[in-house]
Scaffold this motif. Sequence first.
Motif, PDB file in Angstrom:
ATOM      1  N   TYR A 256     -75.988   6.792  61.302  1.00  0.00           N
ATOM      2  CA  TYR A 256     -74.806   6.281  60.621  1.00  0.00           C
ATOM      3  C   TYR A 256     -75.092   4.864  60.117  1.00  0.00           C
ATOM      4  O   TYR A 256     -75.056   3.909  60.875  1.00  0.00           O
ATOM      5  CB  TYR A 256     -73.602   6.287  61.566  1.00  0.00           C
ATOM      6  CG  TYR A 256     -73.096   7.671  61.854  1.00  0.00           C
ATOM      7  CD1 TYR A 256     -72.218   8.302  60.986  1.00  0.00           C
ATOM      8  CD2 TYR A 256     -73.524   8.357  62.978  1.00  0.00           C
ATOM      9  CE1 TYR A 256     -71.768   9.585  61.232  1.00  0.00           C
ATOM     10  CE2 TYR A 256     -73.071   9.647  63.234  1.00  0.00           C
ATOM     11  CZ  TYR A 256     -72.197  10.245  62.359  1.00  0.00           C
ATOM     12  OH  TYR A 256     -71.753  11.508  62.604  1.00  0.00           O
TER      13      TYR A 256
ATOM     14  N   THR B 155     -73.502   2.643  58.538  1.00  0.00           N
ATOM     15  CA  THR B 155     -72.249   1.992  58.159  1.00  0.00           C
ATOM     16  C   THR B 155     -71.963   0.887  59.158  1.00  0.00           C
ATOM     17  O   THR B 155     -72.731   0.654  60.093  1.00  0.00           O
ATOM     18  CB  THR B 155     -71.083   2.996  58.176  1.00  0.00           C
ATOM     19  OG1 THR B 155     -70.817   3.369  59.537  1.00  0.00           O
ATOM     20  CG2 THR B 155     -71.414   4.233  57.367  1.00  0.00           C
TER      21      THR B 155
ATOM     22  N   ASN C  13     -67.357   6.430  63.379  1.00  0.00           N
ATOM     23  CA  ASN C  13     -67.634   7.552  62.488  1.00  0.00           C
ATOM     24  C   ASN C  13     -68.156   8.763  63.261  1.00  0.00           C
ATOM     25  O   ASN C  13     -67.846   9.906  62.912  1.00  0.00           O
ATOM     26  CB  ASN C  13     -68.647   7.135  61.416  1.00  0.00           C
ATOM     27  CG  ASN C  13     -68.063   6.128  60.442  1.00  0.00           C
ATOM     28  OD1 ASN C  13     -66.860   6.043  60.279  1.00  0.00           O
ATOM     29  ND2 ASN C  13     -68.918   5.352  59.799  1.00  0.00           N
TER      30      ASN C  13
ATOM     31  N   ASN D 150     -65.259  10.337  64.965  1.00  0.00           N
ATOM     32  CA  ASN D 150     -64.369  10.945  63.972  1.00  0.00           C
ATOM     33  C   ASN D 150     -64.812  12.356  63.587  1.00  0.00           C
ATOM     34  O   ASN D 150     -63.994  13.160  63.123  1.00  0.00           O
ATOM     35  CB  ASN D 150     -64.288  10.067  62.722  1.00  0.00           C
ATOM     36  CG  ASN D 150     -63.392   8.852  62.920  1.00  0.00           C
ATOM     37  OD1 ASN D 150     -62.682   8.748  63.919  1.00  0.00           O
ATOM     38  ND2 ASN D 150     -63.433   7.923  61.978  1.00  0.00           N
ATOM     39  N   THR D 151     -66.096  12.655  63.760  1.00  0.00           N
ATOM     40  CA  THR D 151     -66.572  14.011  63.454  1.00  0.00           C
ATOM     41  C   THR D 151     -66.027  15.030  64.442  1.00  0.00           C
ATOM     42  O   THR D 151     -66.124  16.236  64.202  1.00  0.00           O
ATOM     43  CB  THR D 151     -68.116  14.080  63.452  1.00  0.00           C
ATOM     44  OG1 THR D 151     -68.618  13.798  64.772  1.00  0.00           O
ATOM     45  CG2 THR D 151     -68.705  13.107  62.458  1.00  0.00           C
TER      46      THR D 151
END
Length: 424
Positions: A282, A284, A290, A293-294
Amino acid sequence: MFDNIISQPTIQLLTQDIEMSRLPQAILFAGPANSAKMTSALELARVVSCTEQAEWTCTCQSCTQMRAMTSVDLLIVGARDLLPEIKASAQTFLRKKTKGSHFLFSRSVKKLLIRFDHRLWDSDETRFTKAAPLISDIQLLLDAIVQDFPSIDDEKKYPAIAKSCQKIIDISEKIQNECMYSTLPINQVRKASEWLRHTPVGKQKFLILDSAEYMQEGARSAFLKILEEPPQHATFILISTRPAAIMQTILSRVRKYNFVKRSTEVENQVIERVFQDSSLPYNTQNPLENYFNTFLPVSFEKIKQAATEFWVCALGDTVVAERTGSSILRTSVAQLSAEKKTISQILSDIDKAKSKTVFEIFIKQILVVLQTALHSQTHIDALELENYKKATDEIYYWKKAQSVYNVSVQTALENIAIKLGELF
């Protein structure tokens, strides 16, 4: 000690305070989400209660029970969405099939179950009576996995273990969404206070208060009372992402340890070391967020689209020129790719925002549209600026009303939509 905490400078200060016997009875772990606050709180309880040298591999009875979260001297109260962590841990366990990954999964589930400890609830309380048989089912499934675990590589055993893991996830979701309070109620604070006054089995009793900013008004007063006259053997560990929202008189009685937002590189290390997943780098600013969030019931893109549709719903079809509000905002919304839907339809698309995390992301994306329109303007007059502030305040007000006072998600969004329509 604290070997399982990655790159948090405040741990050094915490360790020094423990070694020099100056750890206070009430402390606050404050910092952003996914910064190891809960992991540190649990490790602190293990270290302080240890009867030997407090090494992570210590086999004393206290350490063994603290690691397994079965100690009678430990309680956790407060609401948090634990499903993404449970799902991520289950995936790690089923993929790696190691003792460490099994420990990770079991412990993630117990972080949810411990909040329904019988010492915190009245036996006839509706939420508890609904949760109790579900918790019993999860414990039976966890025991079954332990029995089958040595044979997890057996092609005949693996499907049964995988099925048990999925059942645990499904039941945990039911408990999370239907049984957990969104804020800490006064009754649980009173129950925890009563429990704290009894003599511990080991050295000390530990009450971890998760999401300390989310307390009902009566609960705050009740908690302040026990903080003012704490039993000598009690240690309070408060956890918060928004310490400014905690009552000032409570803040004045705790020592604050600040947890920092870790770098992208470090968060990727956490994903690799803890969840043993290097397949999804990731790149980011928020790799851990993130990653979790998956595992949400609704994808981030779907939540983002729903926030766009909410703005279209809120502002309606009024021609820009007819409005005295922000033409830039209305123009921005008019350019968004979204069909006109009712709030009920929007909520239906994101699983009615039953997940607390889904609702928070949804609100954040509503604010992103507002902030993007504001920053795109080269000139803004005082009236427009005031309207942007009022809109932001209104969104936060109803977010708090939903989280703290249990206002329904639909009611909160309907009120936000009305206000946005009036302002813009």
